[in-house]
Scaffold this motif. Structure first.
Motif, short mmCIF file in Angstrom:
data_model
loop_
_atom_site.label_atom_id
_atom_site.label_comp_id
_atom_site.label_asym_id
_atom_site.label_seq_id
_atom_site.Cartn_x
_atom_site.Cartn_y
_atom_site.Cartn_z
N SER A 28 7.33 -4.35 -14.40
CA SER A 28 7.97 -3.72 -13.23
C SER A 28 8.75 -4.70 -12.35
CB SER A 28 6.91 -3.01 -12.38
OG SER A 28 6.11 -2.16 -13.16
N GLY A 29 8.77 -5.99 -12.71
CA GLY A 29 9.42 -6.97 -11.86
C GLY A 29 8.52 -7.37 -10.70
N MET A 30 9.01 -8.26 -9.87
CA MET A 30 8.22 -8.73 -8.72
C MET A 30 7.84 -7.58 -7.79
SD MET A 30 7.44 -11.88 -8.92
CE MET A 30 6.90 -12.14 -7.23
N LEU A 31 8.72 -6.58 -7.67
CA LEU A 31 8.43 -5.46 -6.78
C LEU A 31 7.24 -4.64 -7.28
CD1 LEU A 31 12.01 -4.18 -5.84
CD2 LEU A 31 10.45 -5.59 -4.48
N GLY A 32 6.91 -4.77 -8.58
CA GLY A 32 5.76 -4.05 -9.10
C GLY A 32 4.46 -4.48 -8.47
N LEU A 33 4.41 -5.73 -7.96
CA LEU A 33 3.22 -6.22 -7.29
C LEU A 33 3.03 -5.59 -5.91
CD1 LEU A 33 3.49 -10.04 -8.12
CD2 LEU A 33 2.00 -8.35 -9.21
N PHE A 34 4.09 -4.94 -5.42
CA PHE A 34 4.05 -4.40 -4.07
C PHE A 34 4.17 -2.88 -4.05
CE2 PHE A 34 5.45 -8.78 -3.76
CZ PHE A 34 4.71 -9.26 -2.70
N PRO A 82 -0.40 -8.35 -3.24
CA PRO A 82 -0.60 -8.47 -4.70
C PRO A 82 -2.07 -8.62 -5.08
CG PRO A 82 1.30 -9.75 -4.04
CD PRO A 82 0.65 -9.28 -2.77
N LEU A 83 -2.85 -9.34 -4.26
CA LEU A 83 -4.28 -9.46 -4.52
C LEU A 83 -4.98 -8.12 -4.36
CD1 LEU A 83 -5.39 -12.83 -2.87
CD2 LEU A 83 -5.50 -12.23 -5.29
N GLN A 84 -4.54 -7.31 -3.40
CA GLN A 84 -5.13 -6.00 -3.22
C GLN A 84 -4.82 -5.10 -4.41
OE1 GLN A 84 -4.56 -4.24 0.73
NE2 GLN A 84 -4.05 -6.26 1.54
N VAL A 121 0.92 -11.33 -14.28
CA VAL A 121 2.05 -11.56 -15.20
C VAL A 121 2.48 -10.27 -15.87
CG1 VAL A 121 2.72 -12.70 -17.35
CG2 VAL A 121 1.50 -13.98 -15.60
N ASN A 122 1.51 -9.46 -16.33
CA ASN A 122 1.85 -8.20 -16.99
C ASN A 122 2.55 -7.24 -16.05
OD1 ASN A 122 0.75 -9.02 -19.41
ND2 ASN A 122 -1.23 -8.00 -19.10
N ARG A 123 2.11 -7.18 -14.80
CA ARG A 123 2.75 -6.29 -13.83
C ARG A 123 4.18 -6.73 -13.55
NH1 ARG A 123 1.25 -2.30 -10.03
NH2 ARG A 123 -0.43 -1.91 -11.53
N VAL A 124 4.39 -8.04 -13.44
CA VAL A 124 5.74 -8.56 -13.20
C VAL A 124 6.65 -8.30 -14.40
CG1 VAL A 124 7.10 -10.65 -12.84
CG2 VAL A 124 5.01 -10.30 -11.53
N ARG A 125 6.12 -8.48 -15.62
CA ARG A 125 6.92 -8.25 -16.82
C ARG A 125 7.35 -6.80 -16.94
NH1 ARG A 125 3.36 -11.69 -21.28
NH2 ARG A 125 4.22 -13.77 -20.78
#
Length: 303
Positions: A255-261, A215-217, A249-253
């Motif tokens: 695309s969900g948690m999977l959006g971070l990956f 997620p940091l990347q 937060v915007n990415r999770v909203r």
């Protein structure tokens, strides 16, 4: 101990492995929120179909320049800091790890402008699914520097610095997991691990470290791309923290948690095999070195 010291000093280099088409697929998924997550080969097929056969290799020259500069800065700083701090004394794994982190921090601060330009040039001319992304027109590395400074200010060249500093810990996480798995396999009985065991635990260690920090990347890539609404605050640290929080937060909203990956598969394919082979090579070199030095295999196994 020899192996741990020599390989820990290599930790930073792996951050920018360049299996180029896979890196292109990863970057597209990270910055283009509207592009659907698919397998790496499906993403690359889409890119080739829409943008041409050479599109997955767009920006290869800036990447090569960035890699050369980054590796030079890292190794020069690592060995210089080691010479100054030890002054002829024998080193220890913990000391090398701290020096490696310090060298990584200096490397991030010095070379981040190159990686910002590199990211912009790799994404220039891409067919984005997100209509809000503004097209850029850089004629090369120097022109990208000039336009970024002119349009966004000098500070924009250091976009993504804070997550990059946090990612310096990635090799530390990797080695912690690797050494823990190695101790578990030995279970208190000194023995040299087989090649397949080293390969597997090296791959597992890198996969976990990459997944934990991915997620940091993602945030690092978005910040380097520069197309985000930056908050204004008197404190640079608070601004960086709030920006990272906002992007997460915007990415999770959306695309969900999977959006971070998104793009994790490409990143794992890009780095895990390389890391596993490097761990295997490092164990073999360490073993051969101890034998050449006249030390018994038992002495090596204790390390």
């Amino acid at each position: 101990e020899f192996g741990s010291r020599s390989f820990r000093s290599r930790g930073k280099c792996d951050c920018h492995d360049s299996v180029f088409p896979l890196d292109t697929a990863r970057l597209r998924l990270q910055v283009d929120e509207n592009r659907k997550a698919k397998s790496s080969h499906a993403i690359l097929a889409e890119i080739v179909k829409e943008e041409g056969l050479l599109a997955p290799y767009r920006g290869w020259f800036p990447v090569i320049c960035s890699l050369c500069c980054s590796n030079f800065v890292y190794f020069y700083c690592f060995h210089s800091l080691k010479a100054v701090s030890l002054k002829g004394k024998q080193s220890a794994p913990s000391t090398d790890l701290l020096i490696g982190i310090a060298a990584g921090v200096i490397n991030v601060l010095v070379t981040t402008p190159l990686w910002v330009v590199n990211t912009r040039l790799k994404l220039q001319g891409s067919k984005f699914r997100n209509a809000d992304i503004r097209p850029t027109n850089y004629s090369g590395i120097l022109d990208a520097f000039v336009q970024i400074i002119r349009d966004e200010g000098v500070g924009a060249l250091w976009n993504g610095t804070f997550p990059s500093l946090l990612l310096v810990l990635n090799p530390g996480i990797q080695f912690m997991i690797y050494e823990s798995l190695k101790r578990h396999l030995r279970r208190g009985v000194p023995r040299e691990l087989s090649s397949i065991e080293v390969f597997i635990i090296g791959a597992i260690a890198k996969a976990i470290a990459t997944t934990v920090t991915y997620p940091l990347q993602t945030i690092q890539s978005i910040l380097r791309f520069g197309q985000f609404n930056e908050s204004t605050d008197n404190s640079r640290l608070l601004t960086s923290l709030r920006t990272i929080k906002c992007l997460l937060v915007n990415r999770v909203r959306k695309s969900g948690m999977l959006g971070l990956f998104k793009g994790l598969e490409a990143k794992l394919l890009q780095t895990v095999l390389t890391a596993a082979l490097m761990f295997l090579l490092y164990e073999k070199i360490a073993s051969c070195t101890f034998r050449v030095m006249g030390m018994s295999p038992h002495h090596y196994k204790k390390h």
